[in-house]
Scaffold this motif. Structure first.
Motif, PDB file in Angstrom:
ATOM      1  N   LEU A 171     -61.629 -65.296 -14.594  1.00  6.78           N
ATOM      2  CA  LEU A 171     -61.111 -63.922 -14.555  1.00  6.78           C
ATOM      3  C   LEU A 171     -59.585 -63.987 -14.530  1.00  6.78           C
ATOM      4  O   LEU A 171     -59.012 -65.008 -14.168  1.00  6.78           O
ATOM      5  N   PHE A 172     -58.928 -62.879 -14.931  1.00  5.34           N
ATOM      6  CA  PHE A 172     -57.463 -62.868 -14.950  1.00  5.34           C
ATOM      7  C   PHE A 172     -56.955 -62.368 -13.601  1.00  5.34           C
ATOM      8  O   PHE A 172     -57.044 -61.176 -13.313  1.00  5.34           O
ATOM      9  N   PRO A 173     -56.406 -63.250 -12.769  1.00  6.33           N
ATOM     10  CA  PRO A 173     -56.065 -62.842 -11.396  1.00  6.33           C
ATOM     11  C   PRO A 173     -54.932 -61.821 -11.333  1.00  6.33           C
ATOM     12  O   PRO A 173     -54.806 -61.108 -10.359  1.00  6.33           O
ATOM     13  N   MET A 174     -54.101 -61.744 -12.401  1.00  4.22           N
ATOM     14  CA  MET A 174     -52.978 -60.812 -12.315  1.00  4.22           C
ATOM     15  C   MET A 174     -53.343 -59.422 -12.823  1.00  4.22           C
ATOM     16  O   MET A 174     -52.486 -58.554 -12.883  1.00  4.22           O
ATOM     17  N   MET A 175     -54.618 -59.232 -13.182  1.00  3.37           N
ATOM     18  CA  MET A 175     -55.039 -57.900 -13.615  1.00  3.37           C
ATOM     19  C   MET A 175     -56.035 -57.321 -12.617  1.00  3.37           C
ATOM     20  O   MET A 175     -56.729 -58.048 -11.923  1.00  3.37           O
TER      21      MET A 175
END
Ligand SMILES: Nc1ncnc2c1ncn2[C@@H]1O[C@H](COP(=O)(O)OP(=O)(O)O)[C@@H](O)[C@H]1O
Ligand SMILES: [Mg+2]
Lengths: 359, 339
Positions: free
Chosen positions: A87-91
C-alpha cells in the motif's frame, strides 16, 4: 467463452535455473483458482508472469483469449495483490483505493464515490480519510483488495495475501475473501503454501513442486485421488510405503514394501515391476482389522479432543500415524504395545515413486 | 554601554540555550518517571557525563556560536581604526547594510546596482543550478537505487566519488583547461571542423555554471539515493500494475516517498552553491560578479570587516529563507530532512 487465463507450455528460466517448467492450464471465468506448493516452488514467478512483470521464456499466456505477449502489467486486465500488500503509506485509504482510477483520469468526485462503495464492500465504511498506518493488519489487507478491485480487473491475482496475519484473522479472512469473490464474480487466482487455505477457498487447486504443476483438481479429488507421491504427501497427512509393484489385478495393485505386501487402488495403472509408493491416510488405518495387515509398536499418542493421533514404529524407516476419532479412541494401545495395523485396499492408493516412471 | 550589550549577548546566549535544553530534559524525565530509560549519567558515571557535556558545549560555543555571533555583532558596527574600537565612535549602525543597498553609507538616492545584481544573480543561478543538479541526479539515483545490479552500483559510486578526491581549486582549474579558448573542448570542435574559431566558454560563463553544477553533485546524489533506496520496490510495481505510466509513478509514488531526501539534497546544494568561492574565483567570466567574491573582497580588498560581515550575514539570511521556504512548500519538518 474464452478462458479467463490460459497458459500454454509456459516455461520460465532465470539463467540456467528453471523456475516454472512447462505449465499448461486453463482457468475459467469466475473461478477461484489456487496454486499450492512449498516455498520456492515457483508460484510467485508464475503469478508475476500472468500479471506481466515477467515475460515467459517459452510458451504463451492468454487472458480472455488474447495473447499477452509484449503487454506490460499496466496494459493487462489483471490486478495483483502483493505478498506484503505494498500500500502507499503517504496516501490516505481512499487515495490508495482509487490510485488506479486517478491514473485513468477519473474525476475526484467519481473517485470518492468508488472509494466509498468499495469500503462498504470490504466492510470498512467511514475509513476513507484514515492514514494507512492507522489500520490493523486485517484492515490493510482489505484495503489492498479494494485497491485492486477498483480498476475492475478481469482477473485478481493474490500472492499469499494472508501470510502476514495471525491464525484467527487468517481463518476469518478466508471466508471474507471467498465472500468478496462471490459478490464481485471475477476470477481469483490465489497463491499459498498453506493447504488449508487452498482447499477451503478454491474451486480448483494446482499443486506445484519445483516448478512443475503436478496435479490440477478440486480439493476433494486432491485428497482422495492424488496422482503423484508429492501431492499425496503434501496435501493432508499421509502414510507412505515405498516399494515395487508385484502384482496387478484390475483396479488393485499389490506393492512389496518394507512391512510386507500391501494392496491399494491402482488409478495410475502402474505395471508390475515399477517403483511405487502405497499411501494410506491416518484415518483409514485401524487396529486389528482390514485385509491388509502389518505389525507396529505404539510410540506416542497425542490426544486432541475429538481426534487422537498415535504413531507406530514399523519395519519401514518412517513411523506410521493412525488417527482415531470418537469411540475408537478409547482402544488406544499403550506405549510399547505391539499391535497389528490394518486397512482396506479401497482406502489406499498406489502412485508412482517420485522421479520414477510417470505412466 | 552598547558594546556591553553585545558581550552579554555573546556570552549569555549559549548559557541560556544550554540551560533550556537541560530544563526540557529534566521535565521529560519527570513526566516519564520510572518509565524513563536508564540515563546516560547512570550508565557512564558523573565524570564522563560532565566531561562530555562540557566538551561538546565548549566546542559548540567556541567553534560555532561565538564566531557567528561575533560576525553579526561586527556587521552592525562602523569601520574604525584599531585605537578607536570600543571608543565612543563604536556605536551600532546600519551603515554596512545601507552600503549594500545604496552603494554609500550615507546617501540613499541611488541603488548599489553592482552588488544587488550580483546578489540577485547568485540567488537565481543557485536555484537554477540546484534544479539542474536535481534533474541530473534523480534519474541516476533512481537507477542506482532500484534498477542497477549491485556490481554496477559499486562502480557508479566509485566513478562519482573518485573525482572528489581532487581538491576544489584543482577541479575548477581543470574546467578552465577544458573550456579555455585553447582548451580541449575548443580544440576538438575546431579539429572536427564544427567551428571556425574558438568559442569563449569562460567569457560566456559556461565554465562558471558547469563548475558550480559539478562542485556539489555528490551532495545531491547521496540523499536522493538513500531516500529512493528505502522505498519498497513492490510499491513501484503495484503502481505499474494499477496502470500508472512511468512519469506518474515517479511523480506520485517515488518522489513523495523521497521528499525528505530531495529537500535535504536541494537545500545542501543551494547553500553550498550560493556560498561557493573557489569555482567563481577561478571560472568567472570578466563580466559576471558572483556574490561570494564580493564578500571576500570586503574583507581582504577593502579591509572593511564590518561590511564583509554584513554581506556574509545577508547571504546567510537569504539561504535560511530559501531553506524555510522549501520546507514550507514541501510540508516538511527539520527532523525529516536530517533523518
Ligand atoms: N529474478 C530471479 N532471478 C533468479 N532466480 C529467481 C528470480 N525470481 C525467483 N527466482 C527463483 O525462482 C524460484 C521460485 O521462486 P518463487 O516464484 O518466488 O517461489 P514461491 O513464490 O513459490 O515461494 C526460487 O528458487 C527463486 O530463488
Ligand atoms: Mg512467493
Amino acid at each position: 467463452m474464452a478462458a479467463a487465463v490460459d497458459l500454454s507450455h509456459v516455461t520460465i528460466r532465470f539463467g540456467d535455473f528453471t523456475a516454472v517448467d512447462d505449465a499448461t492450464l486453463s482457468i475459467e471465468p469466475g473461478e477461484f483458482f489456487s496454486f499450492l506448493g512449498p516455498s520456492g516452488c515457483g508460484k510467485t514467478t508464475l503469478l508475476r508472469t500472468i500479471s506481466g512483470f515477467i515475460e515467459p521464456t517459452e510458451g504463451v499466456v492468454r487472458i480472455g483469449g488474447e495473447d499477452m505477449k509484449g503487454r506490460g502489467p499496466n496494459a493487462r486486465p489483471t490486478a495483483l495483490i502483493f505478498q506484503n500488500l505494498a500500500l502507499f503509506p503517504m496516501m490516505s485509504v481512499a487515495d490508495n483505493i482509487t490510485y488506479g482510477l486517478r491514473v485513468r483520469g477519473v474525476s475526484r468526485a467519481e473517485r470518492r464515490k468508488t472509494a466509498e462503495r468499495l469500503l462498504d464492500l470490504i466492510a470498512l465504511p467511514g475509513s476513507a480519510d484514515k492514514r494507512i498506518d492507522e489500520l490493523s493488519g486485517g484492515q490493510k489487507q482489505r484495503v489492498a483488495i479494494a485497491r485492486a478491485l477498483a480498476v475492475e480487473p478481469k482477473v485478481l491475482l493474490l500472492d499469499e495475501p494472508l501470510s502476514a496475519l495471525d491464525l484467527k484473522l487468517r481463518q476469518h479472512m478466508r471466508n471474507e475473501l471467498r465472500a468478496i469473490q462471490r459478490r464481485v464474480g471475477i476470477t481469483f487466482i490465489y497463491i499459498t503454501h498453506d493447504q488449508g487455505e487452498a482447499l477451503t477457498m478454491s474451486d480448483r487447486v494446482a499443486v506445484m513442486n519445483r516448478g512443475v504443476i503436478e496435479q490440477i483438481a478440486d480439493g476433494r479429488t486432491l485428497y482422495t485421488a492424488p496422482r503423484t507421491a508429492f501431492v499425496a504427501s503434501f496435501v493432508g497427512e499421509n502414510n507412505g510405503f515405498p516399494g515395487r509393484v508385484s502384482a496387478v489385478d484390475g483396479e488393485i495393485a499389490a506393492v512389496e514394501t518394507a512391512v510386507g505386501v500391501l494392496r491399494g487402488r491402482n488409478l495410475r495403472k502402474l505395471r508390475v515391476g515399477s517403483d511405487a509408493v502405497l499411501y494410506v491416510r491416518p484415518e483409514a488405518l485401524v487396529i486389528g482389522r482390514g485385509s491388509e495387515l502389518f505389525a507396529g509398536v505404539a510410540q506416542t499418542a497425542a490426544f486432541e479432543g475429538t481426534l487422537t493421533h498415535v504413531t507406530f514404529a514399523t519395519r519401514g524407516d518412517r513411523p506410521v500415524t493412525l488417527t482415531a476419532a470418537g469411540r475408537a479412541a478409547e482402544a488406544i494401545p499403550s506405549e510399547g504395545e505391539e499391535v497389528v495395523l490394518g486397512f482396506d485396499p479401497a482406502s489406499a492408493l498406489v502412485v508412482p515413486a517420485e522421479g520414477g516412471a510417470h505412466a | 554601554m552598547h558594546s556591553s550589550v553585545g558581550k552579554v549577548l555573546i556570552f549569555a546566549l549559549p548559557v541560556v540555550v544550554i540551560a533550556w535544553f537541560w530544563a526540557t530534559a529534566l521535565m521529560e524525565r519527570r513526566r516519564l518517571g520510572s518509565l524513563a530509560p536508564l540515563g546516560f549519567v547512570q550508565r557512564n558515571g558523573v565524570a564522563v557525563a560532565t566531561y562530555l557535556v562540557l566538551a561538546v558545549a565548549l566546542w559548540a560555543v567556541v567553534m560555532i556560536v561565538l564566531p557567528q555571533l561575533f560576525m553579526v555583532d561586527l556587521s552592525f558596527r562602523p569601520k574604525l581604526p584599531p585605537p578607536q574600537v570600543g571608543g565612543e565612535k563604536d556605536v551600532y549602525t546600519l551603515a554596512n547594510y545601507r552600503y549594500f543597498l545604496f552603494g554609500s553609507a550615507t546617501d540613499t538616492s541611488s541603488w548599489n546596482t553592482t552588488h544587488l545584481q550580483a546578489f540577485g544573480l547568485t540567488i537565481v543561478a543557485s536555484v537554477l543550478i540546484t534544479a539542474f543538479n536535481f534533474a541530473l541526479c534523480y534519474p541516476l539515483a533512481f537507477h542506482m537505487a532500484k534498477a542497477a545490479p549491485a556490481a554496477r552500483v559499486r562502480l557508479l559510486m566509485l566513478l562519482l566519488i573518485a573525482p572528489y578526491w581532487v581538491n576544489e581549486i584543482l577541479r575548477a582549474f581543470a574546467f578552465r583547461i577544458l573550456l579555455g579558448s585553447g582548451g580541449v573542448l575548443n580544440q576538438a570542435l575546431l579539429g572536427l571542423g564544427l567551428i571556425a574559431e574558438p568559442i569563449d566558454f569562460l567569457g560566456l560563463d559556461v565554465g562558471l555554471y558547469a563548475g558550480l553544477s559539478y562542485a556539489y553533485l555528490l551532495l545531491m546524489i547521496f540523499p536522493l539515493y538513500n531516500a529512493i533506496e528505502s522505498l519498497d520496490t513492490n510499491q513501484i510495481e503495484a503502481a505499474r500494475d494499477l496502470g500508472a505510466p512511468w512519469w506518474h509513478i515517479h511523480l506520485f509514488v517515488v518522489m513523495p516517498h523521497a521528499k525528505p531526501g530531495i529537500a535535504s539534497g536541494c537545500t545542501l546544494v543551494f547553500m553550498l552553491t550560493a556560498g561557493a568561492l573557489a569555482a567563481p574565483l577561478v571560472l568567472s567570466g570578466p563580466r559576471t560578479l558572483w556574490f561570494t567574491p564580493i564578500v571576500y573582497d570586503r574583507f581582504y580588498q577593502a579591509f572593511n570587516w564590518p561590511q564583509g560581515a554584513a554581506y556574509a550575514f545577508i547571504l546567510l539570511i537569504a539561504c535560511i529563507v530559501f531553506v524555510l521556504t522549501v520546507m514550507r512548500l514541501g510540508r516538511l519538518t527539520l527532523g525529516e530532512i536530517t533523518r
